[in-house]
Design a protein around this motif. Sequence first.
Motif, PDB file in Angstrom:
ATOM      1  N   ILE A   1       4.993  10.649  26.764  1.00  0.00           N
ATOM      2  CA  ILE A   1       4.211   9.923  25.919  1.00  0.00           C
ATOM      3  C   ILE A   1       4.084   8.506  26.306  1.00  0.00           C
ATOM      4  N   GLY A   2       2.599   8.210  26.595  1.00  0.00           N
ATOM      5  CA  GLY A   2       2.457   6.804  26.876  1.00  0.00           C
ATOM      6  C   GLY A   2       2.008   5.837  25.525  1.00  0.00           C
ATOM      7  N   PHE A   3       2.373   4.781  25.221  1.00  0.00           N
ATOM      8  CA  PHE A   3       1.929   4.190  24.368  1.00  0.00           C
ATOM      9  C   PHE A   3       1.593   2.534  24.691  1.00  0.00           C
ATOM     10  N   VAL A   4       0.040   2.062  24.210  1.00  0.00           N
ATOM     11  CA  VAL A   4      -0.435   1.079  24.782  1.00  0.00           C
ATOM     12  C   VAL A   4      -0.350   0.276  23.644  1.00  0.00           C
ATOM     13  N   LEU A   5       0.458  -0.869  23.963  1.00  0.00           N
ATOM     14  CA  LEU A   5       0.674  -2.010  22.968  1.00  0.00           C
ATOM     15  C   LEU A   5      -0.033  -3.244  23.280  1.00  0.00           C
ATOM     16  N   GLY A   6       0.082  -4.175  22.235  1.00  0.00           N
ATOM     17  CA  GLY A   6      -0.358  -5.502  22.480  1.00  0.00           C
ATOM     18  C   GLY A   6       0.565  -6.589  22.845  1.00  0.00           C
ATOM     19  N   ASP A   7       0.561  -7.639  22.195  1.00  0.00           N
ATOM     20  CA  ASP A   7       1.340  -8.828  22.400  1.00  0.00           C
ATOM     21  C   ASP A   7       2.661  -8.452  22.237  1.00  0.00           C
ATOM     22  N   PRO A   8       3.790  -8.705  23.133  1.00  0.00           N
ATOM     23  CA  PRO A   8       5.092  -8.483  22.739  1.00  0.00           C
ATOM     24  C   PRO A   8       5.736  -9.127  21.838  1.00  0.00           C
TER      25      PRO A   8
ATOM     26  N   ARG B   1       1.187  -2.473  28.108  1.00  0.00           N
ATOM     27  CA  ARG B   1       0.772  -3.543  27.374  1.00  0.00           C
ATOM     28  C   ARG B   1      -0.642  -3.681  27.827  1.00  0.00           C
ATOM     29  N   GLN B   2      -1.585  -3.855  26.744  1.00  0.00           N
ATOM     30  CA  GLN B   2      -3.129  -4.374  26.870  1.00  0.00           C
ATOM     31  C   GLN B   2      -3.127  -5.729  26.640  1.00  0.00           C
ATOM     32  N   ASP B   3      -3.203  -6.608  27.794  1.00  0.00           N
ATOM     33  CA  ASP B   3      -2.887  -7.984  27.704  1.00  0.00           C
ATOM     34  C   ASP B   3      -4.237  -8.729  27.005  1.00  0.00           C
ATOM     35  N   GLN B   4      -5.519  -8.121  27.111  1.00  0.00           N
ATOM     36  CA  GLN B   4      -6.534  -8.616  26.396  1.00  0.00           C
ATOM     37  C   GLN B   4      -7.456  -7.483  25.502  1.00  0.00           C
ATOM     38  N   PRO B   5      -8.014  -7.767  24.586  1.00  0.00           N
ATOM     39  CA  PRO B   5      -8.576  -6.781  23.750  1.00  0.00           C
ATOM     40  C   PRO B   5      -9.978  -6.581  24.331  1.00  0.00           C
ATOM     41  N   LEU B   6     -10.014  -5.761  25.237  1.00  0.00           N
ATOM     42  CA  LEU B   6     -11.417  -5.620  25.976  1.00  0.00           C
ATOM     43  C   LEU B   6     -11.701  -4.195  25.881  1.00  0.00           C
ATOM     44  N   GLY B   7     -11.455  -3.445  24.773  1.00  0.00           N
ATOM     45  CA  GLY B   7     -12.037  -2.162  24.707  1.00  0.00           C
ATOM     46  C   GLY B   7     -11.204  -0.875  24.760  1.00  0.00           C
ATOM     47  N   THR B   8     -11.710   0.228  24.503  1.00  0.00           N
ATOM     48  CA  THR B   8     -10.886   1.589  24.680  1.00  0.00           C
ATOM     49  C   THR B   8     -10.699   1.939  26.131  1.00  0.00           C
TER      50      THR B   8
ATOM     51  N   GLY C   1     -21.208  -4.020  24.101  1.00  0.00           N
ATOM     52  CA  GLY C   1     -20.487  -4.886  23.015  1.00  0.00           C
ATOM     53  C   GLY C   1     -19.358  -5.908  23.488  1.00  0.00           C
ATOM     54  N   GLY C   2     -19.380  -6.047  24.839  1.00  0.00           N
ATOM     55  CA  GLY C   2     -18.418  -7.090  25.328  1.00  0.00           C
ATOM     56  C   GLY C   2     -17.110  -6.436  25.762  1.00  0.00           C
ATOM     57  N   GLU C   3     -17.152  -4.886  25.705  1.00  0.00           N
ATOM     58  CA  GLU C   3     -15.725  -4.344  26.199  1.00  0.00           C
ATOM     59  C   GLU C   3     -16.138  -2.982  26.924  1.00  0.00           C
ATOM     60  N   TYR C   4     -15.240  -2.517  27.685  1.00  0.00           N
ATOM     61  CA  TYR C   4     -15.248  -1.375  28.511  1.00  0.00           C
ATOM     62  C   TYR C   4     -14.693  -0.131  27.490  1.00  0.00           C
ATOM     63  N   GLN C   5     -15.584   0.767  27.475  1.00  0.00           N
ATOM     64  CA  GLN C   5     -15.560   1.953  26.512  1.00  0.00           C
ATOM     65  C   GLN C   5     -15.166   3.144  27.312  1.00  0.00           C
ATOM     66  N   ILE C   6     -14.347   4.008  26.527  1.00  0.00           N
ATOM     67  CA  ILE C   6     -14.158   5.263  27.194  1.00  0.00           C
ATOM     68  C   ILE C   6     -15.328   6.160  27.340  1.00  0.00           C
ATOM     69  N   ASN C   7     -16.408   5.971  26.592  1.00  0.00           N
ATOM     70  CA  ASN C   7     -17.536   6.816  26.692  1.00  0.00           C
ATOM     71  C   ASN C   7     -18.220   6.911  27.878  1.00  0.00           C
TER      72      ASN C   7
END
Length: 333
Positions: free
Chosen positions: A46-53, A79-86, A189-195
């Motif tokens: 199970i991989g968990f993608v977290l934000g700021d430590p 870690r996702q270092d920037q909030p750039l979408g799903t 919307g300024g983000e990279y999307q899974i869709n």
Amino acid sequence: MAGRGSRLRPHSLTVPKPLIPVAGQPIVHRLVKDIAKVLKQPIEEIGFVLGDPAFFGDDVVDSLTELAEGLGAKASIYRQDQPLGTGHAIMSAKPSLSGPAVIAYADTLIRAEFDLDPTADSVIWTKCVANPEAYGVVKLNDDQNIVELVEKPETFVSDQAVIGIYYFKDVALLKDKLQEVLDENVMNGGEYQINDGIKRMMADGRIFKTGTVDEWMDCGNKAVTLETNARMLGFLKADNEEQLIDDSVVLENSKIIEPCYIGKGTVLRNTTVGPHVSIGKDCVIENSTVKNSLIQNQTTIKNANLDEAMIGNHVKYNGEFTKISIGDYTIIE
């Protein structure tokens, strides 16, 4: 689960939203366990993608590691270092993107019972909704394959809303397409999307099917989280698979109207609790009435009449308001 959960503040200011308890367990714990029930097969990782430590710290990592190991799986922390979408969040876990996989957003809960279609390259989990114009929905062809994803359609496309849980027979195919999206800097919307990755898989002729869930419960803000807590308590009471009221709970001239969850060491004095109340461990509630509410750990409440209240950890509350939302370490006396 890298977002800060701003719509659920103040509760998400100190606790990451996916770790806020609903019906006695953190949201992400319930979600992962429910997905495991649907899959009906061993889970290796199970991989968990977290934000700021600084916010998603060692205590969060320890909680998630325990969750994964409890299901016989390895925990991988990214870690996702920037909030750039799903799409960007998924690619933060690139080393784990191979073989069969489920991708899920960690702020939703489900109840489902279906078998994954072995003919499908991917399954997108959906829920039949009465107002599809408010959601992203799937468009189906005559073979009931998904051929398009449509966001908030103005004219009817289908009533199957995408809930944010996906199965891929080989998730490396999605990884390759999302890498193209990143390389070509395709943003919505300024983000990279899974869709955008999914649409490229569809263009290659990959078969997408729906897996329809029976219940889809959001935890996006206080109101819907309280509603989800109430619905989940009802399901758990009917299932009779979990002990909802700990044996150590002390009742002094008090009454519990089920369904409720009450954690270890909590004391109720001259109080009526329920229905649809979750209370964490080591709380003290005196001279109060509490219903349709969610209270976390080590909190003291006196002389209160609470309805549709959400109260954090280590709170002291003595007052007359009913529909309150109080974050951790707050004192109102």
